[in-house]
Design a protein around this motif. Structure first.
Motif, PDB file in Angstrom:
ATOM      1  N   ASP A  50       2.613  -1.671   4.416  1.00  8.04           N
ATOM      2  CA  ASP A  50       1.253  -1.254   4.776  1.00  8.04           C
ATOM      3  C   ASP A  50       0.778  -0.072   3.934  1.00  8.04           C
ATOM      4  OD1 ASP A  50       1.024  -3.273   6.631  1.00  8.04           O
ATOM      5  OD2 ASP A  50       1.263  -1.976   8.385  1.00  8.04           O
ATOM      6  N   GLU A  51       1.676   0.855   3.663  1.00  8.92           N
ATOM      7  CA  GLU A  51       1.332   2.008   2.826  1.00  8.92           C
ATOM      8  C   GLU A  51       0.950   1.542   1.414  1.00  8.92           C
ATOM      9  OE1 GLU A  51       4.157   5.194   0.789  1.00  8.92           O
ATOM     10  OE2 GLU A  51       4.010   5.515   2.966  1.00  8.92           O
ATOM     11  N   PHE A  52       1.693   0.576   0.900  1.00  9.99           N
ATOM     12  CA  PHE A  52       1.393   0.044  -0.429  1.00  9.99           C
ATOM     13  C   PHE A  52       0.041  -0.669  -0.435  1.00  9.99           C
ATOM     14  CE2 PHE A  52       1.407  -3.257  -3.657  1.00  9.99           C
ATOM     15  CZ  PHE A  52       1.722  -2.515  -4.789  1.00  9.99           C
ATOM     16  N   VAL A  53      -0.226  -1.477   0.583  1.00  9.10           N
ATOM     17  CA  VAL A  53      -1.500  -2.198   0.659  1.00  9.10           C
ATOM     18  C   VAL A  53      -2.662  -1.214   0.784  1.00  9.10           C
ATOM     19  CG1 VAL A  53      -2.873  -3.819   2.054  1.00  9.10           C
ATOM     20  CG2 VAL A  53      -0.493  -4.349   1.485  1.00  9.10           C
ATOM     21  N   ASP A  54      -2.495  -0.153   1.560  1.00  8.50           N
ATOM     22  CA  ASP A  54      -3.537   0.882   1.639  1.00  8.50           C
ATOM     23  C   ASP A  54      -3.848   1.436   0.248  1.00  8.50           C
ATOM     24  OD1 ASP A  54      -3.703   0.655   4.408  1.00  8.50           O
ATOM     25  OD2 ASP A  54      -2.445   2.414   4.801  1.00  8.50           O
ATOM     26  N   ALA A  55      -2.804   1.702  -0.532  1.00 10.97           N
ATOM     27  CA  ALA A  55      -2.997   2.240  -1.884  1.00 10.97           C
ATOM     28  C   ALA A  55      -3.675   1.223  -2.801  1.00 10.97           C
ATOM     29  CB  ALA A  55      -1.654   2.673  -2.472  1.00 10.97           C
ATOM     30  N   VAL A  56      -3.297  -0.035  -2.700  1.00 11.74           N
ATOM     31  CA  VAL A  56      -3.926  -1.086  -3.512  1.00 11.74           C
ATOM     32  C   VAL A  56      -5.412  -1.183  -3.183  1.00 11.74           C
ATOM     33  CG1 VAL A  56      -4.074  -3.594  -3.887  1.00 11.74           C
ATOM     34  CG2 VAL A  56      -1.856  -2.453  -3.937  1.00 11.74           C
ATOM     35  N   PHE A  57      -5.739  -1.200  -1.901  1.00 12.77           N
ATOM     36  CA  PHE A  57      -7.140  -1.293  -1.504  1.00 12.77           C
ATOM     37  C   PHE A  57      -7.931  -0.090  -2.010  1.00 12.77           C
ATOM     38  CE2 PHE A  57      -6.155  -5.021   0.638  1.00 12.77           C
ATOM     39  CZ  PHE A  57      -7.240  -5.535   1.331  1.00 12.77           C
ATOM     40  N   ALA A  58      -7.333   1.096  -1.976  1.00 12.10           N
ATOM     41  CA  ALA A  58      -8.019   2.285  -2.490  1.00 12.10           C
ATOM     42  C   ALA A  58      -8.155   2.219  -4.010  1.00 12.10           C
ATOM     43  CB  ALA A  58      -7.265   3.548  -2.076  1.00 12.10           C
ATOM     44  N   ASP A  59      -7.087   1.858  -4.693  1.00 15.12           N
ATOM     45  CA  ASP A  59      -7.104   1.798  -6.161  1.00 15.12           C
ATOM     46  C   ASP A  59      -8.105   0.788  -6.704  1.00 15.12           C
ATOM     47  OD1 ASP A  59      -5.119   3.707  -6.208  1.00 15.12           O
ATOM     48  OD2 ASP A  59      -3.510   2.316  -6.785  1.00 15.12           O
ATOM     49  N   PHE A  60      -8.251  -0.346  -6.009  1.00 14.92           N
ATOM     50  CA  PHE A  60      -9.137  -1.410  -6.471  1.00 14.92           C
ATOM     51  C   PHE A  60     -10.490  -1.394  -5.764  1.00 14.92           C
ATOM     52  CE2 PHE A  60      -5.022  -2.818  -7.934  1.00 14.92           C
ATOM     53  CZ  PHE A  60      -5.294  -3.386  -9.162  1.00 14.92           C
ATOM     54  N   CYS A  61     -10.784  -0.293  -5.065  1.00 17.92           N
ATOM     55  CA  CYS A  61     -12.073  -0.108  -4.374  1.00 17.92           C
ATOM     56  C   CYS A  61     -12.382  -1.245  -3.405  1.00 17.92           C
ATOM     57  CB  CYS A  61     -13.207   0.059  -5.391  1.00 17.92           C
ATOM     58  SG  CYS A  61     -12.958   1.466  -6.491  1.00 17.92           S
ATOM     59  N   LEU A  62     -11.382  -1.625  -2.635  1.00 18.25           N
ATOM     60  CA  LEU A  62     -11.530  -2.702  -1.651  1.00 18.25           C
ATOM     61  C   LEU A  62     -11.568  -2.173  -0.224  1.00 18.25           C
ATOM     62  CD1 LEU A  62      -8.928  -5.160  -3.195  1.00 18.25           C
ATOM     63  CD2 LEU A  62     -11.424  -5.304  -3.372  1.00 18.25           C
ATOM     64  N   ASP A  63     -11.538  -0.866  -0.037  1.00 20.83           N
ATOM     65  CA  ASP A  63     -11.431  -0.289   1.302  1.00 20.83           C
ATOM     66  C   ASP A  63     -12.788  -0.008   1.945  1.00 20.83           C
ATOM     67  OD1 ASP A  63     -11.840   1.724  -0.533  1.00 20.83           O
ATOM     68  OD2 ASP A  63     -10.231   3.012   0.181  1.00 20.83           O
ATOM     69  N   ASP A  64     -13.691  -0.954   1.754  1.00 21.50           N
ATOM     70  CA  ASP A  64     -14.984  -0.922   2.444  1.00 21.50           C
ATOM     71  C   ASP A  64     -15.338  -2.355   2.838  1.00 21.50           C
ATOM     72  OD1 ASP A  64     -15.821  -2.157   0.086  1.00 21.50           O
ATOM     73  OD2 ASP A  64     -17.035  -0.474  -0.589  1.00 21.50           O
ATOM     74  N   ALA A  65     -16.456  -2.534   3.501  1.00 21.44           N
ATOM     75  CA  ALA A  65     -16.821  -3.861   4.007  1.00 21.44           C
ATOM     76  C   ALA A  65     -16.949  -4.885   2.878  1.00 21.44           C
ATOM     77  CB  ALA A  65     -18.123  -3.784   4.803  1.00 21.44           C
ATOM     78  N   ALA A  66     -17.516  -4.499   1.752  1.00 21.75           N
ATOM     79  CA  ALA A  66     -17.684  -5.435   0.631  1.00 21.75           C
ATOM     80  C   ALA A  66     -16.336  -5.843   0.049  1.00 21.75           C
ATOM     81  CB  ALA A  66     -18.564  -4.812  -0.446  1.00 21.75           C
ATOM     82  N   GLY A  67     -15.436  -4.884  -0.117  1.00 22.35           N
ATOM     83  CA  GLY A  67     -14.101  -5.200  -0.624  1.00 22.35           C
ATOM     84  C   GLY A  67     -13.330  -6.076   0.337  1.00 22.35           C
TER      85      GLY A  67
END
Length: 119
Positions: A50-67
């Motif tokens: 989960d920690e890794f996925v959080d970082a991936v989502f942040a790095d690839f700008c996926l941590d919002d509704a559009a991502g």
């Protein structure tokens, strides 16, 4: 999903899988240990999926509704159980992270098993 978006998702998944496998192999002192730990507890010591996925989502700008919508569109056929509350955006991001993490773990396990067999 349009072909170019599917291709972008596939590159994202491949990149994440490569990085995750490399990370857990290093942290778990070898591929065999990493595979065992990933199978036993994806959130356990040295794996922390989960920690890794959080970082991936942040790095690839996926941590919002559009991502999250991008990820969910690519994974729209996967089964999931949802019991969540919060804003729509927060729920979508958590759902996208969950289904992405499940797929990522499965892909890494599959690749590591294949490498172990054909090494």
């Amino acid at each position: 999903m349009d072909a170019y978006l599917r291709q972008q998702f596939d590159v994202l998944l491949l990149t994440a899988a490569d990085r995750f496998a490399e990370r857990i192999i290093q942290r778990c002192e070898g591929a065999t240990n990493a595979l065992q730990r990933l199978r036993a507890d994806p959130q356990g010591e040295g794996v922390w999926l989960d920690e890794f996925v959080d970082a991936v989502f942040a790095d690839f700008c996926l941590d919002d509704a559009a991502g999250a919508a991008f990820v969910l569109q690519a994974l729209h056929k996967r089964q999931v159980t949802v019991e969540d509350t919060g804003t729509v955006s927060d729920v979508l991001v958590r759902l996208a992270k969950k289904v992405f993490a499940d797929l990522l773990a499965a892909k890494v396990i599959e690749a590591m098993e294949r490498a172990e067999r054909y090494g």
